[in-house]
Design an enzyme around this catalytic site. Structure first.
Site, PDB file in Angstrom:
ATOM      1  NE  ARG A 150      43.312  46.847  42.714  1.00 16.09           N
ATOM      2  CZ  ARG A 150      43.275  45.890  43.648  1.00 16.09           C
ATOM      3  NH1 ARG A 150      43.848  44.715  43.427  1.00 16.09           N
ATOM      4  NH2 ARG A 150      42.645  46.097  44.778  1.00 16.09           N
ATOM      5  CG  HIS A 153      40.540  42.995  43.385  1.00 12.07           C
ATOM      6  ND1 HIS A 153      40.857  43.241  42.062  1.00 12.07           N
ATOM      7  CD2 HIS A 153      39.726  44.028  43.755  1.00 12.07           C
ATOM      8  CE1 HIS A 153      40.277  44.357  41.662  1.00 12.07           C
ATOM      9  NE2 HIS A 153      39.571  44.857  42.667  1.00 12.07           N
ATOM     10  CG  HIS A 155      36.382  45.484  46.641  1.00 14.35           C
ATOM     11  ND1 HIS A 155      37.631  45.929  46.950  1.00 14.35           N
ATOM     12  CD2 HIS A 155      36.262  45.607  45.286  1.00 14.35           C
ATOM     13  CE1 HIS A 155      38.255  46.307  45.840  1.00 14.35           C
ATOM     14  NE2 HIS A 155      37.448  46.110  44.820  1.00 14.35           N
ATOM     15  CD  GLU A 159      35.740  48.064  41.741  1.00 20.39           C
ATOM     16  OE1 GLU A 159      36.382  47.479  42.647  1.00 20.39           O
ATOM     17  OE2 GLU A 159      36.062  48.004  40.538  1.00 20.39           O
ATOM     18  CG  HIS A 198      36.166  42.958  40.307  1.00 24.28           C
ATOM     19  ND1 HIS A 198      35.550  42.752  41.533  1.00 24.28           N
ATOM     20  CD2 HIS A 198      36.890  44.102  40.442  1.00 24.28           C
ATOM     21  CE1 HIS A 198      35.875  43.725  42.369  1.00 24.28           C
ATOM     22  NE2 HIS A 198      36.693  44.557  41.725  1.00 24.28           N
ATOM     23  CD  GLU A 221      41.863  49.654  45.715  1.00 21.57           C
ATOM     24  OE1 GLU A 221      42.307  48.885  44.842  1.00 21.57           O
ATOM     25  OE2 GLU A 221      40.640  49.775  45.940  1.00 21.57           O
TER      26      GLU A 221
END
Length: 471
Positions: A150, A153, A155, A159, A198, A221
């Protein structure tokens, strides 16, 4: 002697009922002296069945097909009928007689969420769009196969995550430039404060699956800030200036986000990080982004185990998410309680459970939950969680947008209040029931203390001096 005869009759009928080592409660009410065929005719979803106390029914576990009958009222369904859905939600098909009002829906299943399929993985989410009562928290269920990444990125929201299966490597950067890398397994947690970059990568031979929690029900998401997406939308001349390299180097970078993609397997953490890193200004983070929840010593109760992780006790970095991991033994219940500071966002991992939510003003509604389901209980609304099965455990995560796990126990409140006050509220003018109720409060406090968050099944089914006839 009568009780022994009844128990023997129960054992003789196990095979005929097809249950795993027990006779369902609805059958127990009719077994005395009646043949099994007659008992089945009194099944819980027939006009003949009577249960003024609204006992639980494990429709899924007992292979029953719920119908809207209750204590002689109701009728069959003649139109289209989703049999599987009715088994999963028996208390919506036939609500307890105590349900009342127009309380909003508090249940969603990840099985009903759209799945985004990517190279070697997938993701699906439960947010306020899927479940309008999920105001404070959004959840994402994600799967990464071995070596699948993943991508890097960040946010707007914090999280929090719980590893459901497998093994995963996480990387993160703190605001002081400190780098963090850790490998996590089933039952471990991580927490990234808002804006902290992360990445995640599946490690085990079958990769990993985890539950992500974000401290905003409006989270999506699909709207995260992703490395490749940013670079694809930045002029190559700017990339050249920023990284001090010729712009032609960036001609083959991805033209859009990679999101989830197959990567190479990483080596051990100490091999990925070289001894020269510290001398070159790449330092280890002083923050602890992870926590081994299942390695905590649990709180053992009469009906199961509780482990709590919040910033005030075991996971200091997790400032906006508090959680409890619960194991409810067969037949046990998470006691009647409420949470004063935040909505409860529950994720059901194993087993089947019944929850009634009391919303004041005479409003109450009952929901049933199974693996992969999400439940909401708004702050201050009274509720319980009852294990529907007498054979299987229920495993649950209770999650809150808060820095601390807090709840109020109904039993503890009653046991701590002067007896006269309690008795006059509940049993004014009925001294016999006053005696029985207050006696049970006293016994409970003497034996287990006033707080028993998961209550086990008493030896005789109730715990007080209730007779067999009253049972």
């Amino acid at each position: 002697m009568q009780l022994l005869k009844f128990s023997a009759l129960c054992l003789l009928t196990l095979a005929e009922f097809g249950t795993a080592g027990r006779v369902p409660y609805w059958a127990q009410q009719h077994l005395k002296g009646e043949p099994v065929a007659a008992v089945k005719a009194h099944g819980p979803y027939t006009p003949k069945h009577k249960d003024k106390y609204d006992h639980k029914i494990d429709a899924e576990g007992d292979g029953l097909d719920p119908l809207p009958y209750r204590n002689g009222e109701g009728a069959t369904v003649q139109g289209p009928w989703n049999r599987a859905r009715s088994r999963q939600n028996p208390d919506l098909v036939r609500p307890p007689s105590t349900d009342h009002g127009t309380l909003s829906n508090m249940r969603w299943s990840f099985a009903d969420s759209h799945i985004r399929i990517e190279e070697g993985g997938w993701t699906r989410q439960t947010t306020i769009r899927e479940l309008p009562t999920s105001v404070e928290i959004a959840g994402v269920n994600m799967r990464l196969d071995q070596g699948v990444i993943r991508e890097l990125h960040w946010h707007i929201q914090a999280e929090w995550a719980y590893v459901l299966e497998g093994k995963v490597r996480i990387t993160a950067l703190d605001t002081e430039g400190g780098n963090f890398v850790d490998d996590l397994e089933k039952g471990d947690l991580w927490y990234f404060p808002p804006g902290h970059p992360h990445s995640l990568q599946g490690l085990a031979p079958n990769g990993t699956e985890f539950l992500l929690i974000f401290d905003d029900g409006h989270f999506s998401e699909d709207s995260t800030f992703i490395l490749t997406d940013w670079l694809a939308h930045t002029p190559k001349s700017v990339l050249s200036e920023n990284f001090r390299i010729s712009p032609e180097v960036f001609e083959t970078i991805p033209k859009s986000e990679k999101y989830i993609f197959q990567g190479s397997l990483p080596g051990p953490i100490d091999k990925e990080r070289t001894p020269l890193d510290d001398t070159k200004g790449i330092k280890k983070s002083k923050l602890q982004f992870t926590h081994r929840l299942m390695q905590q010593e649990p709180l053992n109760t009469t009906g199961g185990q509780v482990r709590i992780a919040d910033s005030k006790t075991t996971f200091p970095l997790s400032k906006t998410i508090a959680a409890a991991h619960l194991l409810l033994q067969p037949g046990a219940m998470r006691e009647m309680h409420w949470h004063p500071q935040a909505d409860e966002w529950s994720f059901f991992i194993r087993g089947r459970a019944r929850v009634t939510i009391f919303a004041s003003e005479g409003n109450a509604r009952t929901f049933d939950y199974g693996p992969g389901d999400v439940g909401i209980v708004p702050k201050n609304m009274g509720h319980f969680i009852e294990n529907l099965s007498d054979d299987e455990e229920v495993e649950i995560l209770e999650i809150f947008r808060s820095d601390e796990f807090l709840d109020f126990s109904l039993f503890q409140w009653m046991a701590s209040t002067p007896k006269r006050m309690v008795a006059e509220h509940l049993f004014q003018g009925d001294e016999e029931r006053q005696r029985r109720f207050l006696g049970e409060l006293e016994k409970g406090v003497e034996e287990i203390g006033a707080h028993d968050p998961i209550r086990g099944v008493p030896k005789n089914g109730y715990g007080d001096d209730t007779t067999e006839e009253e049972l």
